[in-house]
Design an enzyme around this catalytic site. Sequence first.
Site, mmCIF file in Angstrom:
data_model
loop_
_atom_site.group_PDB
_atom_site.id
_atom_site.type_symbol
_atom_site.label_atom_id
_atom_site.label_comp_id
_atom_site.label_asym_id
_atom_site.label_seq_id
_atom_site.Cartn_x
_atom_site.Cartn_y
_atom_site.Cartn_z
ATOM 1 N N LEU A 130 26.755 52.387 63.296
ATOM 2 C CA LEU A 130 26.998 53.238 62.130
ATOM 3 C C LEU A 130 27.449 54.632 62.565
ATOM 4 O O LEU A 130 27.236 55.051 63.698
ATOM 5 C CB LEU A 130 25.711 53.385 61.310
ATOM 6 C CG LEU A 130 25.197 52.130 60.604
ATOM 7 C CD1 LEU A 130 23.775 52.345 60.126
ATOM 8 C CD2 LEU A 130 26.099 51.763 59.431
ATOM 9 N N GLY B 36 27.075 58.299 63.206
ATOM 10 C CA GLY B 36 25.891 59.088 63.537
ATOM 11 C C GLY B 36 24.835 58.354 64.328
ATOM 12 O O GLY B 36 23.741 58.872 64.539
ATOM 13 N N GLY C 244 25.034 57.636 67.421
ATOM 14 C CA GLY C 244 25.002 58.094 68.806
ATOM 15 C C GLY C 244 26.031 57.466 69.716
ATOM 16 O O GLY C 244 25.896 57.536 70.936
ATOM 17 N N LYS C 245 27.062 56.886 69.164
ATOM 18 C CA LYS C 245 28.054 56.190 69.983
ATOM 19 C C LYS C 245 28.803 57.154 70.916
ATOM 20 O O LYS C 245 28.872 56.938 72.126
ATOM 21 C CB LYS C 245 29.098 55.479 69.110
ATOM 22 C CG LYS C 245 28.525 54.438 68.169
ATOM 23 C CD LYS C 245 29.634 53.757 67.369
ATOM 24 C CE LYS C 245 30.386 54.702 66.467
ATOM 25 N NZ LYS C 245 29.526 55.309 65.449
ATOM 26 N N SER D 251 33.736 50.277 64.138
ATOM 27 C CA SER D 251 34.169 48.872 64.134
ATOM 28 C C SER D 251 33.184 48.003 63.359
ATOM 29 O O SER D 251 32.453 47.205 63.928
ATOM 30 C CB SER D 251 34.358 48.335 65.557
ATOM 31 O OG SER D 251 33.266 48.656 66.396
ATOM 32 N N GLY E 118 34.218 54.278 50.426
ATOM 33 C CA GLY E 118 34.350 53.271 51.482
ATOM 34 C C GLY E 118 33.742 53.721 52.783
ATOM 35 O O GLY E 118 34.250 53.388 53.856
#
Lengths: 409, 207
Positions: free
Chosen positions: A229, A231, A233-234, A302, A362
Amino acid sequence: MIESYSIVNFVFIHPKKVNCKNTRKANSSLLSLSFSLSLSLPINGLRGRSPPFPPPPTSAPSPIAPPSASRLRCSGRLLAMNAAASSALPLRCSPSPSAPRPHRLRLGILRVHRRAAAVARICPVGRGSEGLGAVVRSGALRRRVMAAAESRMGTGFVDKEEEEAVVAGGGVETSGMRSEGATVAGINKPMMSTVGRSTNIVWHECPVGKLERQKLLGQKGCVIWITGLSGSGKSTLACALSRELYCRGHLSYVLDGDNVRHGLNKDLSFKPEDRAENIRRIGEVAKLFADAGIICIASLISPYRQDRDACRAILPENAFIEVISSLHDAICNVFMDMPLEVCEARDAKGLYKLARAGKIKGFTGIDDLYEPPLDCEITIQQKDGVCPSPAAMAEQVVSYLESNGYFRA
Amino acid sequence: MSSVKMSTNIFWQDCPIGKLDRQKLLNQKGCVVWITGLSGSGKSTLACTLGRELHSRGKLSYILDGDNLRHGLNKDLGFKVEDRAENIRRVGEVAKLFSDAGLICIASLISPYRRDRESCRALLPDASFIEVFMNIPLEVCEARDAKGLYKLARAGKIKGFTGIDDPYEPPQNCEIQIELKDGVCPSPSDMAGQVVSYLEENGFLHE
């Protein structure tokens, strides 16, 4: 229908050394040379998918050779050589289990250099082209041929490393063969293919491949695909990971979804089709990076499983990998399993607030769904309700890479 | 927060490891060598030879070949004017990423239109876009006809083929020009040598 096959082995049965001052005499003495040829028929349903069946690497057998390849043996004689454009020589082929009926092969030979005649052998030509060439050996003639070939006065290729002058190009075409797969071959008459809307394109092979680059870098290229999602932390993990890798002397590159949308993907929106295209393009680019030997870290929401799976599928199936014959390309799916509440509480970019206010439509997690991976390599989770630090998350990924051999060429 | 064209609400993410760090690791400077020219002028040959030459000097390079990319990233594009432009735009953006990663990215495409090449040049910072023009005359390319395409184009079987019924706009100020010497084409190793000298003199082969 004309199909072509990759050449596995081509051996002169009666090599002849010829003294050549006279072109015509030279050519005619070449003519009675006979040879045997064995071809590999890939029969694994690659039809319509093109890129060419690659020549096997010289050092190791190709691990991704098609399962039901079979051999076709045939013999023939060079009946005519024409210094002009392509000429085709009929060969007789003995029946084989895969091709029970006798069939014809045509060996196309293009532009034998006028002076080349002391032919030592016909060999597969690997650099920048595939197919056959005639290798010239004898002293003074060889020097002349090399000079002529280098100045492009004939179809030629000079392999400086092997000190050989290769002067004739050729390809093998077959007709009337039953075949289940699309195939490839033939130098100077390379196989044309059509992929999507790109017509008349040819696969260009290259001498420096993935293995050489991996050896240079001391690592295996791969794609680390970080999903989750907004936020979760990706990007933080991506950066921490690239720093950790750098400290260990490994080359990595981060493809951040947002950053790529500033450049390559700036023509795409967040509609489902555009999200799919965004992911497709990043997948393709990540594949290129992995091919270059780089540990590519892709960090993007993604959200749709189908799109992520499509990227996963690109890597093993696509012939880019096949060409380089690597089994070690992989997508590691790292799932940032942070609950929505946590992401929303962080709201690092203020986007959840806007989404809740209906100002962004969206938005993943609020009014567009996120499909978590069913089966991924690494899952980053909270421990006892506490999020791991960036360094700890990076360490988790680095351990995985280490134990799976990515830090060895 | 910014909106770039169609992508709204996106942020630029900064990373601690940047281009300079990667260049230090690789001991080279990332750049893009953009090889342009007619079909059959020897672009892919030069790209491969150049890649091999750089590799033998321990430099990391990667080749983005127009045809190869049309098998993957650009497989949704044809050869209409807009598609060619998009093809080149995408290759330019990817080359920029590779150059940012510290690699010497060798892009080999016909790229016939000047405007498209210039917009790729504009993507890259400080002189790291090195344009190589394969100034080989049409007759020579056609005589080679390595892929049999000129024949098909002359027969009208391929429409819009560069050099036959689609224009090629040569660069007006490219960094390197490969041309015939006394009517003879230079060998692949000579051509690669020319490019490597340029890279060496301009400091790309060390960090």
